[in-house]
Design a protein around this motif. Structure first.
Motif, PDB file in Angstrom:
ATOM      1  N   LEU A  50       1.009  -1.863  -0.233  1.00 56.51           N
ATOM      2  CA  LEU A  50      -0.180   0.119  -0.017  1.00 56.51           C
ATOM      3  C   LEU A  50       1.001   1.438  -0.420  1.00 56.51           C
ATOM      4  O   LEU A  50       1.535   1.227   1.051  1.00 56.51           O
ATOM      5  N   ASN A  51       0.654   1.903  -1.191  1.00 58.34           N
ATOM      6  CA  ASN A  51       1.495   3.436  -1.029  1.00 58.34           C
ATOM      7  C   ASN A  51       0.308   3.976  -1.442  1.00 58.34           C
ATOM      8  O   ASN A  51      -0.286   4.414  -1.176  1.00 58.34           O
ATOM      9  N   VAL A  52       1.329   5.186  -1.386  1.00 53.55           N
ATOM     10  CA  VAL A  52       0.097   7.119  -1.106  1.00 53.55           C
ATOM     11  C   VAL A  52       0.256   7.389  -2.456  1.00 53.55           C
ATOM     12  O   VAL A  52       1.420   7.725  -3.056  1.00 53.55           O
ATOM     13  N   TYR A  53      -0.773   8.089  -3.123  1.00 52.56           N
ATOM     14  CA  TYR A  53      -1.202   8.378  -4.256  1.00 52.56           C
ATOM     15  C   TYR A  53      -2.076  10.104  -4.797  1.00 52.56           C
ATOM     16  O   TYR A  53      -2.916   9.321  -3.519  1.00 52.56           O
ATOM     17  N   ALA A  54      -1.752  10.190  -5.562  1.00 59.08           N
ATOM     18  CA  ALA A  54      -2.246  11.328  -6.698  1.00 59.08           C
ATOM     19  C   ALA A  54      -2.639  11.732  -7.243  1.00 59.08           C
ATOM     20  O   ALA A  54      -1.173  11.081  -8.580  1.00 59.08           O
ATOM     21  N   LYS A  84       2.253 -10.501 -13.697  1.00 60.02           N
ATOM     22  CA  LYS A  84       1.135 -10.175 -14.064  1.00 60.02           C
ATOM     23  C   LYS A  84       0.128 -10.300 -12.691  1.00 60.02           C
ATOM     24  O   LYS A  84      -0.324  -9.245 -13.217  1.00 60.02           O
ATOM     25  N   LEU A  85       0.478 -10.053 -11.627  1.00 59.84           N
ATOM     26  CA  LEU A  85       0.001  -9.731 -10.040  1.00 59.84           C
ATOM     27  C   LEU A  85       0.676  -9.624  -9.247  1.00 59.84           C
ATOM     28  O   LEU A  85       0.412 -10.481  -8.053  1.00 59.84           O
ATOM     29  N   THR A  86       1.794  -8.847  -9.659  1.00 62.57           N
ATOM     30  CA  THR A  86       2.819  -8.459  -8.435  1.00 62.57           C
ATOM     31  C   THR A  86       2.019  -7.209  -7.663  1.00 62.57           C
ATOM     32  O   THR A  86       1.187  -6.759  -7.977  1.00 62.57           O
ATOM     33  N   GLY A  87       1.922  -7.114  -6.359  1.00 61.07           N
ATOM     34  CA  GLY A  87       1.573  -6.097  -5.951  1.00 61.07           C
ATOM     35  C   GLY A  87       2.402  -4.777  -5.237  1.00 61.07           C
ATOM     36  O   GLY A  87       1.571  -3.826  -4.510  1.00 61.07           O
ATOM     37  N   ALA A 127      -5.007   9.235  -1.350  1.00 60.24           N
ATOM     38  CA  ALA A 127      -5.926   7.812  -0.701  1.00 60.24           C
ATOM     39  C   ALA A 127      -4.353   6.790  -0.369  1.00 60.24           C
ATOM     40  O   ALA A 127      -3.389   6.602  -1.550  1.00 60.24           O
ATOM     41  N   SER A 128      -4.387   5.629   0.116  1.00 56.71           N
ATOM     42  CA  SER A 128      -3.461   4.997   0.621  1.00 56.71           C
ATOM     43  C   SER A 128      -4.193   3.579  -0.722  1.00 56.71           C
ATOM     44  O   SER A 128      -5.524   3.494  -0.844  1.00 56.71           O
ATOM     45  N   LEU A 129      -3.595   3.330  -2.002  1.00 54.75           N
ATOM     46  CA  LEU A 129      -4.208   2.171  -2.419  1.00 54.75           C
ATOM     47  C   LEU A 129      -3.203   0.936  -2.538  1.00 54.75           C
ATOM     48  O   LEU A 129      -1.570   0.946  -2.934  1.00 54.75           O
ATOM     49  N   PRO A 130      -3.838  -0.382  -3.280  1.00 56.89           N
ATOM     50  CA  PRO A 130      -2.330  -1.046  -3.431  1.00 56.89           C
ATOM     51  C   PRO A 130      -1.973  -1.277  -4.447  1.00 56.89           C
ATOM     52  O   PRO A 130      -1.830   0.053  -5.457  1.00 56.89           O
ATOM     53  N   GLU A 131      -0.493  -1.114  -4.706  1.00 59.78           N
ATOM     54  CA  GLU A 131       0.685  -0.852  -5.656  1.00 59.78           C
ATOM     55  C   GLU A 131      -0.374  -1.517  -7.178  1.00 59.78           C
ATOM     56  O   GLU A 131      -0.206  -0.990  -8.292  1.00 59.78           O
ATOM     57  N   TYR A 132      -1.004  -2.679  -6.958  1.00 59.63           N
ATOM     58  CA  TYR A 132      -1.208  -3.315  -8.175  1.00 59.63           C
ATOM     59  C   TYR A 132      -1.852  -2.624  -8.335  1.00 59.63           C
ATOM     60  O   TYR A 132      -2.537  -3.021 -10.021  1.00 59.63           O
ATOM     61  N   MET A 133      -3.311  -1.016  -8.221  1.00 56.12           N
ATOM     62  CA  MET A 133      -3.948  -1.256  -9.017  1.00 56.12           C
ATOM     63  C   MET A 133      -3.762   0.771  -9.382  1.00 56.12           C
ATOM     64  O   MET A 133      -4.140   0.952 -10.657  1.00 56.12           O
ATOM     65  N   ALA A 134      -2.083   0.913  -8.734  1.00 56.25           N
ATOM     66  CA  ALA A 134      -2.595   2.351  -9.516  1.00 56.25           C
ATOM     67  C   ALA A 134      -1.146   1.704 -10.442  1.00 56.25           C
ATOM     68  O   ALA A 134      -1.568   2.810 -11.163  1.00 56.25           O
ATOM     69  N   GLN A 135      -0.995   1.178 -10.575  1.00 53.25           N
ATOM     70  CA  GLN A 135      -0.236   0.726 -11.546  1.00 53.25           C
ATOM     71  C   GLN A 135      -1.567   0.621 -13.055  1.00 53.25           C
ATOM     72  O   GLN A 135      -0.522   0.605 -14.121  1.00 53.25           O
TER      73      GLN A 135
END
Length: 299
Positions: free
Chosen positions: A162-166, A296-299, A240-248
């Protein structure tokens, strides 16, 4: 007990009315009612409280329903095992995952799996709550924590970060925080649902890293969907904090404060012991593990 009457009782208990059960069973409302009355007479107990809005199970009815549900679930599992080919995977495969993981990663790769195994009918159920695999609410679960039930088989799938994104639009309007303390003056979006358990532990960790006296930040928005949080961040509403796989998957997002990392979440591929030899589950497990190995499914 008469198996046919027990089957009808189970359908009525699930449907909550004679009419809806009759539609499921392709029987008339009166035929269903007669069968239930006959079952009650043979057992010499009332199984339902009857009222204008429908049916409610009595205490004895609840006991019979739980037992019947378990029996029919195990019979369905046995039927699936008996009809499945030893050489070629086939039949229904009901998979459950969290809404975020299922919508962002699992759904896009399912097309390849279905091409490889066209005789496997995939039924995907996205729920942040845990479905009961022992009661056949699903065959397989992808969970963001180790299963608590000892009779379930688990295989580690991946570690999610989980990382912080904008969004660039948010940064242009509000600036970019230079330190974790700066987040006290920014618009933070978090997961919020007081009625159900969050999909992962410490999902709202950003609220608890404040320099304020009470150590708590105040979110601008709480929403009970990680995917909705992603969309809100993309729109420029906040951080927000989001899973890296979503932000990618979203090239429009910018990772901020890279020195801040949220909880590491281990995900697991989980299924009941009774389905250990199921070809459908074996090939699906191996498919997902291969996707992880391919990146393909790295987090």
């Amino acid at each position: 007990m008469d198996w046919d009457k027990l089957r009808i009782f189970h359908a009525v208990a699930e449907a909550g009315s004679f009419t809806h059960a009759g539609e499921t069973l392709n029987l008339s409302q009166s035929a269903v009612s007669r069968q239930i009355s006959s079952l009650e007479e043979s057992l010499n107990v009332a199984l339902f409280h009857r009222h204008a809005r429908g049916l409610i199970l009595t205490e004895q009815g609840e006991l019979l329903y739980r037992t019947a549900h378990e029996v029919f679930s195990k019979l369905a599992m046995a039927e699936a095992q008996l009809t499945e080919s030893k050489d070629k995977p086939k039949g229904q495969l009901k998979v459950t995952a969290t809404q975020a993981f299922g919508s962002s990663w699992l759904t896009p790769v399912l097309g390849e799996f279905i091409e490889l195994y066209p005789d496997v009918q995939v039924d995907l159920v996205l729920e942040d709550r845990e479905l009961d695999l022992s009661m056949r609410e699903a065959d397989v679960a992808i969970r963001m924590a180790p299963p608590r039930q000892p009779e379930l088989i688990q295989r580690h799938l991946m570690t999610v970060h989980l990382n912080v994104y904008a969004s660039p639009a948010y940064i242009k309007r509000h600036g970019i925080p230079k330190s974790p303390e700066d987040l006290d003056n920014h618009r933070i979006i978090v997961y919020g649902d007081d009625t159900t358990k969050p999909p992962v532990k410490d999902i709202d960790w950003l609220l608890h890293t404040s320099a304020k006296r009470d150590g708590q930040r105040r979110p601008i928005l709480k929403v009970n969907s990680v995917y909705a949080i992603l969309r809100a961040v993309q729109s420029g509403l906040g951080l927000a904090s989001l899973p890296e796989y979503m932000a990618q998957e979203s090239t429009a997002l910018v990772r901020i404060l890279p020195e801040m990392q949220g909880p590491r979440i281990d995900s697991y591929f989980v299924y009941p012991e009774e389905l250990r030899s199921s070809k459908r589950i074996q090939v699906f497990r191996d498919f997902l593990l291969r996707k992880v190995a391919e990146g393909k499914l790295t987090g």
